[in-house]
Design an enzyme around this catalytic site. Structure first.
Site, mmCIF file in Angstrom:
data_model
loop_
_atom_site.group_PDB
_atom_site.id
_atom_site.type_symbol
_atom_site.label_atom_id
_atom_site.label_comp_id
_atom_site.label_asym_id
_atom_site.label_seq_id
_atom_site.Cartn_x
_atom_site.Cartn_y
_atom_site.Cartn_z
ATOM 1 N N ARG A 71 0.916 -1.286 0.129
ATOM 2 C CA ARG A 71 0.152 -0.149 0.137
ATOM 3 C C ARG A 71 0.803 1.368 -0.156
ATOM 4 N NH1 ARG A 71 -4.081 -1.042 4.799
ATOM 5 N NH2 ARG A 71 -4.907 0.985 3.994
ATOM 6 N N GLN A 105 -10.085 8.325 9.418
ATOM 7 C CA GLN A 105 -9.997 6.721 9.745
ATOM 8 C C GLN A 105 -8.913 6.524 8.758
ATOM 9 O OE1 GLN A 105 -13.770 4.481 10.237
ATOM 10 N NE2 GLN A 105 -14.259 6.067 9.059
ATOM 11 N N HIS A 123 -6.505 6.296 13.164
ATOM 12 C CA HIS A 123 -6.186 4.927 12.928
ATOM 13 C C HIS A 123 -4.705 4.844 12.666
ATOM 14 C CE1 HIS A 123 -10.494 3.559 11.964
ATOM 15 N NE2 HIS A 123 -10.219 3.822 13.416
ATOM 16 N N CYS A 150 15.180 -0.572 15.503
ATOM 17 C CA CYS A 150 14.682 0.561 16.049
ATOM 18 C C CYS A 150 15.791 1.396 16.609
ATOM 19 C CB CYS A 150 13.826 0.162 17.485
ATOM 20 S SG CYS A 150 13.242 1.993 18.238
ATOM 21 N N GLY A 190 -17.404 9.915 2.984
ATOM 22 C CA GLY A 190 -16.753 8.905 2.389
ATOM 23 C C GLY A 190 -16.573 7.538 3.402
ATOM 24 N N THR A 191 -17.459 7.192 4.359
ATOM 25 C CA THR A 191 -17.118 5.972 5.356
ATOM 26 C C THR A 191 -18.254 5.268 5.100
ATOM 27 O OG1 THR A 191 -16.693 5.402 7.342
ATOM 28 C CG2 THR A 191 -17.814 7.505 7.163
ATOM 29 N N ASN A 217 -21.646 10.992 1.115
ATOM 30 C CA ASN A 217 -21.230 9.772 0.641
ATOM 31 C C ASN A 217 -21.555 9.201 -0.758
ATOM 32 O OD1 ASN A 217 -19.255 7.663 2.072
ATOM 33 N ND2 ASN A 217 -21.057 6.371 1.758
ATOM 34 N N GLU A 219 -22.922 6.715 -1.440
ATOM 35 C CA GLU A 219 -24.139 6.115 -1.220
ATOM 36 C C GLU A 219 -24.638 5.998 0.240
ATOM 37 O OE1 GLU A 219 -23.464 2.200 -3.074
ATOM 38 O OE2 GLU A 219 -22.242 1.501 -1.415
HETATM 39 C C1 BV8 Z 1 -11.470 -0.415 19.391
HETATM 40 C C2 BV8 Z 1 -6.401 0.757 9.804
HETATM 41 C C3 BV8 Z 1 -11.640 -0.607 21.537
HETATM 42 C C4 BV8 Z 1 -6.043 -0.528 9.179
HETATM 43 C C5 BV8 Z 1 -8.636 0.262 10.771
HETATM 44 C C6 BV8 Z 1 -18.233 -1.377 19.076
HETATM 45 C C7 BV8 Z 1 -17.511 -0.464 19.967
HETATM 46 C C8 BV8 Z 1 -15.996 -0.447 19.917
HETATM 47 C C9 BV8 Z 1 -15.389 -1.394 18.854
HETATM 48 C C10 BV8 Z 1 -15.862 -2.348 18.552
HETATM 49 C C11 BV8 Z 1 -17.486 -2.354 18.459
HETATM 50 N N1 BV8 Z 1 -17.838 -3.227 17.621
HETATM 51 C C12 BV8 Z 1 -16.758 -4.051 16.871
HETATM 52 C C13 BV8 Z 1 -15.534 -3.322 17.617
HETATM 53 C C14 BV8 Z 1 -14.450 -3.916 17.249
HETATM 54 C C15 BV8 Z 1 -13.646 -2.990 15.892
HETATM 55 C C16 BV8 Z 1 -14.751 -3.050 14.780
HETATM 56 O O1 BV8 Z 1 -15.372 -1.931 14.636
HETATM 57 N N2 BV8 Z 1 -15.004 -3.992 14.030
HETATM 58 C C17 BV8 Z 1 -16.070 -3.947 12.948
HETATM 59 C C18 BV8 Z 1 -15.497 -4.689 11.863
HETATM 60 C C19 BV8 Z 1 -17.485 -4.273 13.330
HETATM 61 N N3 BV8 Z 1 -13.347 -1.732 16.193
HETATM 62 C C20 BV8 Z 1 -11.872 -1.860 16.723
HETATM 63 O O2 BV8 Z 1 -11.355 -2.772 16.648
HETATM 64 C C21 BV8 Z 1 -11.277 -0.467 16.925
HETATM 65 N N4 BV8 Z 1 -10.697 -0.560 18.377
HETATM 66 O O3 BV8 Z 1 -12.760 -0.352 19.085
HETATM 67 O O4 BV8 Z 1 -10.674 -0.454 20.299
HETATM 68 C C22 BV8 Z 1 -10.677 -0.827 22.568
HETATM 69 C C23 BV8 Z 1 -11.096 -0.882 24.040
HETATM 70 C C24 BV8 Z 1 -10.319 -1.090 24.936
HETATM 71 C C25 BV8 Z 1 -8.979 -1.584 24.781
HETATM 72 C C26 BV8 Z 1 -8.602 -1.830 23.611
HETATM 73 C C27 BV8 Z 1 -9.402 -1.502 22.457
HETATM 74 C C28 BV8 Z 1 -9.988 -0.131 15.955
HETATM 75 C C29 BV8 Z 1 -10.618 -0.092 14.754
HETATM 76 C C30 BV8 Z 1 -9.452 0.217 13.492
HETATM 77 C C31 BV8 Z 1 -9.244 -0.780 12.867
HETATM 78 N N5 BV8 Z 1 -8.143 -0.070 11.833
HETATM 79 N N6 BV8 Z 1 -7.691 0.882 9.798
HETATM 80 C C32 BV8 Z 1 -5.717 -0.279 7.720
HETATM 81 O O5 BV8 Z 1 -6.200 0.682 7.025
HETATM 82 O O6 BV8 Z 1 -5.018 -1.016 7.195
HETATM 83 S S1 BV8 Z 1 -10.365 0.363 10.236
HETATM 84 C C33 BV8 Z 1 -10.471 0.477 8.634
HETATM 85 O O7 BV8 Z 1 -11.836 0.578 8.198
HETATM 86 C C34 BV8 Z 1 -9.921 1.561 7.524
HETATM 87 O O8 BV8 Z 1 -9.049 2.517 8.763
HETATM 88 C C35 BV8 Z 1 -11.092 2.230 7.413
HETATM 89 O O9 BV8 Z 1 -10.804 3.496 6.944
HETATM 90 C C36 BV8 Z 1 -12.010 1.962 8.257
HETATM 91 C C37 BV8 Z 1 -13.403 2.325 8.103
HETATM 92 O O10 BV8 Z 1 -13.719 1.856 6.637
HETATM 93 P P1 BV8 Z 1 -13.968 2.982 5.609
HETATM 94 O O11 BV8 Z 1 -13.199 4.081 5.703
HETATM 95 O O12 BV8 Z 1 -15.496 3.543 6.149
HETATM 96 O O13 BV8 Z 1 -14.080 2.281 4.279
HETATM 97 P P2 BV8 Z 1 -15.107 1.410 3.597
HETATM 98 O O14 BV8 Z 1 -14.679 0.643 2.374
HETATM 99 O O15 BV8 Z 1 -15.717 0.385 4.560
HETATM 100 O O16 BV8 Z 1 -16.149 2.270 3.005
HETATM 101 C C38 BV8 Z 1 -15.962 3.314 2.123
HETATM 102 C C39 BV8 Z 1 -17.175 4.186 2.039
HETATM 103 O O17 BV8 Z 1 -17.025 5.390 0.972
HETATM 104 C C40 BV8 Z 1 -18.611 3.397 1.373
HETATM 105 O O18 BV8 Z 1 -19.531 3.848 2.067
HETATM 106 C C41 BV8 Z 1 -18.580 3.936 -0.213
HETATM 107 O O19 BV8 Z 1 -19.796 4.037 -0.384
HETATM 108 C C42 BV8 Z 1 -17.898 5.388 -0.003
HETATM 109 N N7 BV8 Z 1 -17.305 5.829 -1.097
HETATM 110 C C43 BV8 Z 1 -16.835 5.036 -2.192
HETATM 111 N N8 BV8 Z 1 -16.293 5.790 -3.445
HETATM 112 C C44 BV8 Z 1 -16.526 6.904 -2.731
HETATM 113 C C45 BV8 Z 1 -17.260 7.117 -1.766
HETATM 114 N N9 BV8 Z 1 -17.712 8.087 -1.219
HETATM 115 C C46 BV8 Z 1 -17.436 9.438 -1.798
HETATM 116 N N10 BV8 Z 1 -16.963 9.377 -2.903
HETATM 117 C C47 BV8 Z 1 -16.440 8.345 -3.529
HETATM 118 N N11 BV8 Z 1 -15.822 8.452 -4.933
#
Ligand code: BV8
Length: 250
Positions: A71, A105, A123, A150, A190-191, A217, A219
């Protein structure tokens, strides 16, 4: 349905009110970077459990480094540049009297390259490396590997991308929470609203501030019904149009 221009916002916040903008991978799509959950997106090519968790890094650091090296190299070699949506966010930030905080993000550096101030990478970013042993953070544009040493503590096998993986605590949450609590306008760009705690920010705003909430967004996201206003279309079209409509109110 294509967006209607000029775009008429439902609500214009008070000019003294602060704005918080949350962005996701969709804002970078038209710059040439992939999203995660769209058709053909990153998570359709590789399992997040294999490349984006601390357990994956402990199990197979070579595979995780390869994922981020690919990436980082793509960003470096494919002429990936900020697009009109990134620049519109900067224009709003420069003109809005109440201040604009950008929480992304994204682990790419397109907001940084566009000159965004008051920018929070919740993130982290793949343009930095962090030592698992001493937490030292250094810039990193080239490949990372398990043999990297390091510069602070001298140990190898510990340098990782300075990225927040699933199961890890996002960065700067106190600063983000304070900005969300005080804002007059929350804009999500865009999320998909799939990942927490970012996906919960709109609910936090509605609970604590009498703020207006807007989704821009391609959609409707998973949290679409939580927003008071929404405009759908490509970010390079709807974000500049929405910013223009806000600035015309000044
Ligand atoms: C944590 C780095 C707590 C990696 C990423 C409830 C509460 C708290 C936590 C959770 C919970 N439920 C579940 C969890 C756990 C988990 C989670 O959310 N899991 C999901 C899968 C259910 N969350 C975590 O683990 C987080 N940590 O909560 O810690 C904690 C508490 C105590 C102690 C320890 C921990 C950490 C989450 C971070 C993970 N890392 N990124 C990398 O990038 O390599 S997340 C990853 O998803 C990316 O960062 C990305 O940005 C992020 C979100 O995705 P989006 O950006 O939205 O991208 P996506 O493709 O999904 O959507 C794109 C959108 O753009 C679409 O809607 C599309 O229509 C639109 N689009 C497309 N083209 C266009 C457009 N819009 C406009 N114009 C266009 N042209």
């Amino acid at each position: 349905m294509p967006p209607a221009f000029p775009l008429q916002p439902d609500v214009i916040p008070p000019r003294s009110g602060s704005i918080v903008i949350l962005t996701g991978a969709g804002i970078s799509k038209e710059s040439g970077l992939e999203t995660f959950r769209d058709a053909g997106g990153i998570w359709s090519q590789v399992r997040l459990e294999d490349v984006a968790t601390p357990e994956a890094f402990a199990r197979d650091p070579v595979r995780v480094h390869a994922f981020y090296n690919m990436r980082r190299a793509r960003h470096r070699t494919m002429d990936i540049k900020p697009n009109a949506a990134h620049h519109a966010v900067v224009k709003l930030q420069q003109a809005w009297p109440g201040g604009v905080t950008v929480v992304t993000q994204n682990v790419d550096t397109l907001h940084d390259e566009a000159g965004t101030k008051d920018l929070i990478h919740m993130h982290g970013t793949y343009a930095q490396a962090r030592c698992n042993f001493c937490d030292a953070v250094v810039p990193r544009l080239g490949d990372l590997s398990v043999t990297d040493i390091c510069a602070s503590c001298g140990k190898d096998k510990g340098m990782r991308p300075n990225v927040v993986w699933f199961g890890e605590m996002p960065l700067h949450m106190e600063r983000i929470t304070a900005a969300l609590r005080d804002c007059a306008l929350f804009i999500s760009i865009g999320t998909s609203g799939s990942v927490y705690p970012a996906a919960g920010f709109v609910t936090m705003v509605k609970r604590s501030a009498d703020a207006h909430t807007v989704e821009l967004n391609l959609e409707p996201s998973q949290g679409a019904t939580l927003f008071a206003e929404a405009h759908y279309g490509p970010a390079t079209q709807i974000v500049p149009a929405y910013v223009e409509s806000l600035l015309q109110s000044l």
